[in-house]
Design a protein around this motif. Structure first.
Motif, PDB file in Angstrom:
ATOM      1  N   LEU A  95       0.847  -1.198   0.000  1.00  0.00           N
ATOM      2  CA  LEU A  95       0.000   0.000   0.000  1.00  0.00           C
ATOM      3  C   LEU A  95       0.877   1.240   0.000  1.00  0.00           C
ATOM      4  CD1 LEU A  95      -2.777  -1.115   2.514  1.00  0.00           C
ATOM      5  CD2 LEU A  95      -2.888  -1.020   0.016  1.00  0.00           C
TER       6      LEU A  95
ATOM      7  N   GLU B  37      -1.511   5.483   2.241  1.00  0.00           N
ATOM      8  CA  GLU B  37      -2.318   4.459   2.917  1.00  0.00           C
ATOM      9  C   GLU B  37      -1.535   3.814   4.062  1.00  0.00           C
ATOM     10  OE1 GLU B  37      -4.660   2.301  -0.528  1.00  0.00           O
ATOM     11  OE2 GLU B  37      -2.753   3.073  -1.210  1.00  0.00           O
TER      12      GLU B  37
ATOM     13  N   ARG C  23       1.652   0.265   4.189  1.00  0.00           N
ATOM     14  CA  ARG C  23       1.537  -1.056   4.778  1.00  0.00           C
ATOM     15  C   ARG C  23       1.789  -2.170   3.758  1.00  0.00           C
ATOM     16  NH1 ARG C  23      -3.838  -1.539   6.613  1.00  0.00           N
ATOM     17  NH2 ARG C  23      -4.292   0.226   5.255  1.00  0.00           N
ATOM     18  N   VAL C  24       2.142  -3.338   4.268  1.00  0.00           N
ATOM     19  CA  VAL C  24       2.383  -4.503   3.430  1.00  0.00           C
ATOM     20  C   VAL C  24       1.390  -5.593   3.823  1.00  0.00           C
ATOM     21  CG1 VAL C  24       4.079  -6.184   2.643  1.00  0.00           C
ATOM     22  CG2 VAL C  24       4.848  -3.965   3.507  1.00  0.00           C
ATOM     23  N   LEU C  25       0.674  -6.116   2.843  1.00  0.00           N
ATOM     24  CA  LEU C  25      -0.297  -7.174   3.119  1.00  0.00           C
ATOM     25  C   LEU C  25       0.167  -8.491   2.515  1.00  0.00           C
ATOM     26  CD1 LEU C  25      -3.667  -5.310   2.247  1.00  0.00           C
ATOM     27  CD2 LEU C  25      -2.307  -5.199   4.363  1.00  0.00           C
TER      28      LEU C  25
ATOM     29  N   ASP D 233      -3.412 -10.008   4.990  1.00  0.00           N
ATOM     30  CA  ASP D 233      -3.082  -9.733   6.392  1.00  0.00           C
ATOM     31  C   ASP D 233      -2.047  -8.622   6.483  1.00  0.00           C
ATOM     32  OD1 ASP D 233      -4.225 -11.233   8.307  1.00  0.00           O
ATOM     33  OD2 ASP D 233      -2.392 -12.367   8.804  1.00  0.00           O
ATOM     34  N   ASP D 234      -2.238  -7.656   7.366  1.00  0.00           N
ATOM     35  CA  ASP D 234      -1.221  -6.613   7.540  1.00  0.00           C
ATOM     36  C   ASP D 234      -0.007  -7.196   8.277  1.00  0.00           C
ATOM     37  OD1 ASP D 234       0.354  -4.433   8.094  1.00  0.00           O
ATOM     38  OD2 ASP D 234      -1.292  -3.162   8.790  1.00  0.00           O
TER      39      ASP D 234
ATOM     40  N   SER E 139       3.106  -5.624   8.152  1.00  0.00           N
ATOM     41  CA  SER E 139       4.119  -4.559   8.136  1.00  0.00           C
ATOM     42  C   SER E 139       5.105  -4.690   9.299  1.00  0.00           C
ATOM     43  CB  SER E 139       3.452  -3.190   8.203  1.00  0.00           C
ATOM     44  OG  SER E 139       2.333  -3.150   7.367  1.00  0.00           O
ATOM     45  N   ARG E 140       4.608  -5.029  10.476  1.00  0.00           N
ATOM     46  CA  ARG E 140       5.473  -5.178  11.644  1.00  0.00           C
ATOM     47  C   ARG E 140       6.129  -6.548  11.673  1.00  0.00           C
ATOM     48  NH1 ARG E 140       4.789  -2.441  16.658  1.00  0.00           N
ATOM     49  NH2 ARG E 140       3.998  -0.346  16.287  1.00  0.00           N
TER      50      ARG E 140
END
Ligand code: C5P
Length: 222
Positions: free
Chosen positions: A70, A74, A77-79, A83-84, A86-87
């Motif tokens: 994203l 937005e 973030r990485v999906l 599912d997110d 990012s962390r």
């Protein structure tokens, strides 16, 4: 006309990620965080119980990754599979698994076209280890960022603290050194500057100074 690419390679903690993001934002160019693809492959393997030794299964996983990056607006973030993560992909443990996965030729091959697809107008900033040597060999400007190992450990430590992750400085230094060694010694796409790369030691430079230097270099090459 071919779409211009700025490749930013170097060891972990040299500032590539932050600098690449800022340069891309300043120019209005796209951004490729290639390390994230190796991290996502490693995380997907963990989640599906695929062994880090199973090269064929890992390459299939890499080829079929269901990933969405994203945009900054937005939340960058990485999906993964919707599912997110990012962390989850930023932990040292996933970073270590990523560097193991990244030493497998079939995995690198599986991710090649996916990386090249990021090259879209008006331009691309590509952050990684082999952006200038393998993935975008024809890039008009290649940069290789370095910094001393202790400075890179200090930066990683700060970054993790900001993300609310606990880690000791001395264990980070050890991990950085181990990962550098693995990235430099692997037989495929080892971490080395491209012959035509401009090297920049960022140990005593601030982030804005590095961003300025890179944009100046680009303007000169432009
Ligand atoms: O840059 P980052 O720490 O996210 O990368 C994680 C690992 O992925 C690196 O240690 C390296 O082994 C691998 N990698 C790679 N080639 C790239 C980017 C990352 O081998 N272009």
């Amino acid at each position: 006309a071919t779409v211009p690419v700025l490749t930013v390679d170097g060891p972990g903690g040299a500032g590539k990620g932050t600098v690449s993001r800022l340069v891309a934002a300043r120019l209005g160019w796209h951004l490729l965080d290639s390390g994230a693809l190796y991290r996502l492959t490693a995380l997907a393997a963990q989640r599906r119980g695929v062994s880090l030794d199973d090269e064929t299964a890992l390459a299939e996983l890499a080829a079929d990754l269901d990933v969405v990056f994203l945009a900054e607006e937005e939340g960058a973030r990485v999906l993964l599979d919707g599912d997110d993560v990012s962390r989850a992909i930023r932990t040292e443990q996933v970073g270590d698994a990523a560097s193991r996965v990244a030493s497998l030729p079939a995995v690198r091959q599986a991710l090649l076209q996916r990386q090249r697809d990021f090259r879209q107008a008006p331009g691309l900033v590509a952050d990684g280890r082999d952006m200038g040597t393998v993935v975008f060999e024809d890039a008009p400007l290649k940069v290789f960022l370095t910094a001393s190992a202790s400075e890179r450990a200090r930066r990683r430590h700060l970054q993790l603290q900001e993300a609310g992750v606990d880690a000791s400085l001395s264990s980070l230094l050890k991990e950085i050194q181990a990962r550098d060694a693995r990235d430099m010694q692997r037989s495929v796409a080892p971490l080395v500057p491209a012959d035509d790369a401009l090297e920049l030691d960022t140990t005593s430079l601030s982030i804005p100074e590095v961003v300025d230097r890179l944009t100046e270099w680009l303007a000169q090459r432009g």
